[in-house]
Design a protein around this motif. Sequence first.
Motif, PDB file in Angstrom:
ATOM      1  N   PRO A  66       0.942  -1.497  -0.203  1.00  0.00           N
ATOM      2  CA  PRO A  66      -0.211   0.181   0.604  1.00  0.00           C
ATOM      3  C   PRO A  66       0.862   1.604   0.520  1.00  0.00           C
ATOM      4  O   PRO A  66       1.888   1.356   0.735  1.00  0.00           O
ATOM      5  CB  PRO A  66      -0.619  -0.430   1.232  1.00  0.00           C
ATOM      6  CG  PRO A  66      -0.511  -1.569   1.851  1.00  0.00           C
ATOM      7  CD  PRO A  66       0.516  -2.645   0.853  1.00  0.00           C
ATOM      8  N   VAL A  67       0.869   2.082  -1.467  1.00  0.00           N
ATOM      9  CA  VAL A  67       1.319   3.434  -1.380  1.00  0.00           C
ATOM     10  C   VAL A  67       0.017   4.585  -0.609  1.00  0.00           C
ATOM     11  O   VAL A  67      -0.788   4.797  -0.890  1.00  0.00           O
ATOM     12  CB  VAL A  67       1.757   3.458  -2.189  1.00  0.00           C
ATOM     13  CG1 VAL A  67       2.267   5.542  -2.831  1.00  0.00           C
ATOM     14  CG2 VAL A  67       3.059   2.691  -2.572  1.00  0.00           C
ATOM     15  N   LEU A  68       0.227   5.237   0.318  1.00  0.00           N
ATOM     16  CA  LEU A  68      -0.645   6.426   1.049  1.00  0.00           C
ATOM     17  C   LEU A  68      -0.205   7.728   0.061  1.00  0.00           C
ATOM     18  O   LEU A  68       1.282   8.423   0.580  1.00  0.00           O
ATOM     19  CB  LEU A  68      -0.637   6.857   2.466  1.00  0.00           C
ATOM     20  CG  LEU A  68      -1.089   4.778   2.992  1.00  0.00           C
ATOM     21  CD1 LEU A  68      -1.316   5.180   5.140  1.00  0.00           C
ATOM     22  CD2 LEU A  68      -2.081   4.019   2.859  1.00  0.00           C
ATOM     23  N   PHE A  69      -1.494   8.276  -0.853  1.00  0.00           N
ATOM     24  CA  PHE A  69      -0.969   9.707  -0.493  1.00  0.00           C
ATOM     25  C   PHE A  69      -1.692  10.774  -0.592  1.00  0.00           C
ATOM     26  O   PHE A  69      -3.283  10.368  -0.670  1.00  0.00           O
ATOM     27  CB  PHE A  69      -0.781   9.436  -2.135  1.00  0.00           C
ATOM     28  CG  PHE A  69      -0.890  11.374  -2.925  1.00  0.00           C
ATOM     29  CD1 PHE A  69       0.121  11.475  -3.414  1.00  0.00           C
ATOM     30  CD2 PHE A  69      -2.029  11.968  -3.968  1.00  0.00           C
ATOM     31  CE1 PHE A  69       0.605  12.788  -3.083  1.00  0.00           C
ATOM     32  CE2 PHE A  69      -2.262  12.651  -4.471  1.00  0.00           C
ATOM     33  CZ  PHE A  69      -0.629  13.336  -4.745  1.00  0.00           C
ATOM     34  N   VAL A  97      -5.866   7.512  -1.987  1.00  0.00           N
ATOM     35  CA  VAL A  97      -5.880   8.891  -2.520  1.00  0.00           C
ATOM     36  C   VAL A  97      -6.376   8.962  -0.814  1.00  0.00           C
ATOM     37  O   VAL A  97      -7.307   8.805  -0.342  1.00  0.00           O
ATOM     38  CB  VAL A  97      -6.151   9.366  -3.779  1.00  0.00           C
ATOM     39  CG1 VAL A  97      -6.123  10.707  -2.742  1.00  0.00           C
ATOM     40  CG2 VAL A  97      -5.385   8.963  -4.924  1.00  0.00           C
ATOM     41  N   ILE A  98      -5.645   9.496   0.111  1.00  0.00           N
ATOM     42  CA  ILE A  98      -6.391  10.035   1.622  1.00  0.00           C
ATOM     43  C   ILE A  98      -6.354  11.377   1.494  1.00  0.00           C
ATOM     44  O   ILE A  98      -5.486  12.804   1.397  1.00  0.00           O
ATOM     45  CB  ILE A  98      -5.307   9.785   2.380  1.00  0.00           C
ATOM     46  CG1 ILE A  98      -4.808   8.300   2.625  1.00  0.00           C
ATOM     47  CG2 ILE A  98      -5.483   9.882   3.641  1.00  0.00           C
ATOM     48  CD1 ILE A  98      -5.655   7.400   1.820  1.00  0.00           C
ATOM     49  N   ARG A  99      -7.922  11.794   1.874  1.00  0.00           N
ATOM     50  CA  ARG A  99      -8.579  13.558   1.975  1.00  0.00           C
ATOM     51  C   ARG A  99      -8.440  13.170   3.265  1.00  0.00           C
ATOM     52  O   ARG A  99      -9.210  12.994   4.331  1.00  0.00           O
ATOM     53  CB  ARG A  99      -9.055  13.220   1.020  1.00  0.00           C
ATOM     54  CG  ARG A  99      -8.507  13.772  -0.227  1.00  0.00           C
ATOM     55  CD  ARG A  99      -9.191  14.069  -1.855  1.00  0.00           C
ATOM     56  NE  ARG A  99      -8.799  13.830  -2.961  1.00  0.00           N
ATOM     57  CZ  ARG A  99      -9.149  12.484  -3.795  1.00  0.00           C
ATOM     58  NH1 ARG A  99     -10.024  11.944  -4.038  1.00  0.00           N
ATOM     59  NH2 ARG A  99      -8.739  12.990  -4.956  1.00  0.00           N
ATOM     60  N   THR A 128      -2.233  15.711   9.188  1.00  0.00           N
ATOM     61  CA  THR A 128      -1.997  14.875   9.475  1.00  0.00           C
ATOM     62  C   THR A 128      -3.140  13.904  10.174  1.00  0.00           C
ATOM     63  O   THR A 128      -2.954  12.671  10.572  1.00  0.00           O
ATOM     64  CB  THR A 128      -1.450  15.435  11.201  1.00  0.00           C
ATOM     65  OG1 THR A 128      -0.415  16.535  10.908  1.00  0.00           O
ATOM     66  CG2 THR A 128      -1.294  14.891  12.514  1.00  0.00           C
ATOM     67  N   ARG A 129      -4.423  14.813  10.553  1.00  0.00           N
ATOM     68  CA  ARG A 129      -5.753  14.158  10.880  1.00  0.00           C
ATOM     69  C   ARG A 129      -5.790  12.826   9.624  1.00  0.00           C
ATOM     70  O   ARG A 129      -6.061  11.358  10.181  1.00  0.00           O
ATOM     71  CB  ARG A 129      -6.712  14.218  10.967  1.00  0.00           C
ATOM     72  CG  ARG A 129      -6.958  15.149  12.787  1.00  0.00           C
ATOM     73  CD  ARG A 129      -7.781  15.822  13.277  1.00  0.00           C
ATOM     74  NE  ARG A 129      -7.532  16.982  13.264  1.00  0.00           N
ATOM     75  CZ  ARG A 129      -8.922  17.964  12.425  1.00  0.00           C
ATOM     76  NH1 ARG A 129     -10.057  17.413  13.286  1.00  0.00           N
ATOM     77  NH2 ARG A 129      -8.446  18.861  12.557  1.00  0.00           N
ATOM     78  N   PRO A 130      -6.159  12.609   8.801  1.00  0.00           N
ATOM     79  CA  PRO A 130      -6.261  12.178   7.544  1.00  0.00           C
ATOM     80  C   PRO A 130      -5.572  11.480   7.647  1.00  0.00           C
ATOM     81  O   PRO A 130      -5.482   9.457   6.945  1.00  0.00           O
ATOM     82  CB  PRO A 130      -5.778  12.859   6.628  1.00  0.00           C
ATOM     83  CG  PRO A 130      -7.019  13.844   6.586  1.00  0.00           C
ATOM     84  CD  PRO A 130      -5.880  14.459   7.662  1.00  0.00           C
ATOM     85  N   LEU A 131      -3.490  10.970   7.696  1.00  0.00           N
ATOM     86  CA  LEU A 131      -2.884  10.005   7.662  1.00  0.00           C
ATOM     87  C   LEU A 131      -3.130   8.802   8.646  1.00  0.00           C
ATOM     88  O   LEU A 131      -2.735   7.789   8.605  1.00  0.00           O
ATOM     89  CB  LEU A 131      -1.322  10.865   7.372  1.00  0.00           C
ATOM     90  CG  LEU A 131      -0.775   9.062   7.644  1.00  0.00           C
ATOM     91  CD1 LEU A 131      -0.629   8.827   6.352  1.00  0.00           C
ATOM     92  CD2 LEU A 131       1.348  10.118   7.701  1.00  0.00           C
TER      93      LEU A 131
END
Length: 247
Positions: A66-69, A97-99, A128-131
């Motif tokens: 998994p790659v978190l962007f 894709v993280i938002r 910070t919170r989305p990650l």
Amino acid sequence: MPLDATLIPADRADIIAADLQGLQGAERLGAALKHPLIGKVALVSSFGADSVVLLHQLAQVAPATPVLFIDTQMLFPETLDYQRDVAEALGLTAVRVIRARAMHLAQEDPANTLHLRDTDACCDLRKTRPLERALSGFDSWVTGRKRFQGGLRTELPLVEEAGRRLKLNPIADWTSTDITDYIRSHGLPPHPLVAKGYPSIGCGPCTSPVAEGEDVRAGRWRGQEKEECGIHFVDGKAVRGPAASAA
């Protein structure tokens, strides 16, 4: 399967770092990802100026990782295009894709002006919170930070404790020349903004070009006493290496 916390040795970061010594490049990353003390792991990438190096290595050893962007929705259009192009070119099959959640944006930054008043709060909301939500269920994560980037990163270890997770920094000891040589020797596409004077690339409103002789991250939050967006903090404090912590 997540690691059993009752069986994790207290010095696991040191154990893993010792096992990675002497390894370089994709071999080091591959060994880190397969280490029995790593558990479930994701790579977090900004798809920024140097990101293609670690992404290329991941494509060689474990392309399904998994790659978190994090799309802050304030990124340069060039970064969004680059993210899609690089992921497709390298065959990375698990990019997420993280938002920030829409309701949080509506409540805390309805006019998209929070960055003008409080950059820390904006980073917390959009990064910070989305990650942290995205990392739920992971035991470890991989970053592309390097010591030559200066500031809080100068004594960055290969492996560090970050709360209940481990953070892996497999190219921490690379130089800017190492990065440039790797990109050229493997024919990798550079981020289009690098040629325009952006050696470190974040959100559009908070990133400016860097003049010759300036620190590579001088264009991030220029004029503010701010070095990091917040995703490399634990309990409000910057995560540092052992030497820095002892200073």
